[in-house]
Design an enzyme around this catalytic site. Sequence first.
Site, PDB file in Angstrom:
ATOM      1  N   CYS A 109       0.854  -1.189   0.000  1.00 21.27           N
ATOM      2  CA  CYS A 109       0.000   0.000   0.000  1.00 21.27           C
ATOM      3  C   CYS A 109       0.888   1.235   0.000  1.00 21.27           C
ATOM      4  CB  CYS A 109      -0.916   0.003   1.220  1.00 21.27           C
ATOM      5  SG  CYS A 109      -1.974   1.451   1.340  1.00 21.27           S
ATOM      6  N   GLU A 148      -4.680  -9.213  -1.249  1.00 20.48           N
ATOM      7  CA  GLU A 148      -4.582  -9.223   0.208  1.00 20.48           C
ATOM      8  C   GLU A 148      -3.794  -8.008   0.673  1.00 20.48           C
ATOM      9  OE1 GLU A 148      -2.075 -10.555   3.867  1.00 20.48           O
ATOM     10  OE2 GLU A 148      -1.527  -9.791   1.889  1.00 20.48           O
ATOM     11  N   ARG A 192      -4.235 -12.459  13.389  1.00 24.12           N
ATOM     12  CA  ARG A 192      -3.691 -11.806  12.206  1.00 24.12           C
ATOM     13  C   ARG A 192      -4.845 -11.372  11.297  1.00 24.12           C
ATOM     14  NH1 ARG A 192       1.465 -11.997  10.325  1.00 24.12           N
ATOM     15  NH2 ARG A 192       1.854 -11.296   8.201  1.00 24.12           N
ATOM     16  N   ARG A 194      -6.401  -9.420   8.194  1.00 28.13           N
ATOM     17  CA  ARG A 194      -6.041  -8.910   6.880  1.00 28.13           C
ATOM     18  C   ARG A 194      -7.312  -8.684   6.059  1.00 28.13           C
ATOM     19  NH1 ARG A 194      -2.042  -8.099   9.169  1.00 28.13           N
ATOM     20  NH2 ARG A 194       0.130  -8.531   8.585  1.00 28.13           N
TER      21      ARG A 194
END
Length: 358
Positions: A109, A148, A192, A194
């Site tokens: 990103c 992802e 985690r 995502r």
Amino acid sequence: MNNQRTLIKSTTDSYMPELLERINITYSRKNYNKIKKNTIKIIDLFAGIGGMRMGFSRSYSQCVFSSEWDKYAQQTYQFNFGEKPFGDINKINPQDIPDHDILIGGFPCQPFSTIGKREGFRHETQGNLFYNIAQILEAKKPFCFLLENVPGLVNHDKVQTFNIILKTLDSLNYDVRYSILDAALFNLPQVRERIYIVGFCRDYLKERVEFNFPVGRKNNVFIDQFIETNVEGYSISKHLQKTYLFKKDDGRPQIVDQNSKVKVKTFVSTYHKIQRLTGTFVRDGETGLRLLSENECKAIMGLPKDFQFPVSRTQMYRQIGNSVAIPVIHEIAEKIYDVIKQQARGNGKETRYPISHF
């Protein structure tokens, strides 16, 4: 839209894609023969060590192209898959990428460009690695994709980044769904979260497909099941423990052992720096405290035990921290393959997909 992150986690169809879907209904099935073949072809972008590829691997799938710029990740990828990924994705013409059915990638990103003279996504995404994905989708028109990223992508730059991504994918005629999923709900001993973005190309469909993300389930898979004992070579010095890790009595860092029925914190690529706020360490070793071992790291990501890291320990930690939770990818892939199976069957007698394999 208020509380956007909560909305995303509670539904498989977010507001923005639903709105775009109502505005841009352009299903034509003009490429009717797209899903009539014996092998489902996949390209693996921003591939890292191949975690997403492993999640999609089936007897009827074939990875026909991979790209990863980091030379150490390339080494690990080549060692385990027998092929070296292409390097800088900016240096390949999208038309030179092999035809494929599914595009997968965990793209970085970055801030999007606000300058330029070109229209549409070519202007808004210029200078961002997502631009490469958009170019490939435009040039090759795969049936679907899975992307992802970290959940912070949703609110990056006051939501502008994510809105540009969604509008870009819609402009390329992809029906998009997204959801934030926690690996802890997929039988991994790690928290985690995502964001996962799935899109189906309307060019190959009569109507919108039915697709729901897997939601996972509460489970009793905790780190205690994977902790090794008497491990050598991962110790943290007594001096570092006293002067840094335990300088405050605030419950940090997270310490685990064979009795710890907990999910560990999100494993990050900078784990080798032994950070007290984000790290999880093991009560074991020559000094009484050590880093997670290679096998323990594999376990919290869902990597197979025979997966090898022909690189330094620092690079191993970086690569694992940048990888994906494989069981999550595997279950999303199953949902995508279900859609392909349904579409293949819908093509009638001419279909040549190995339906029995699904």
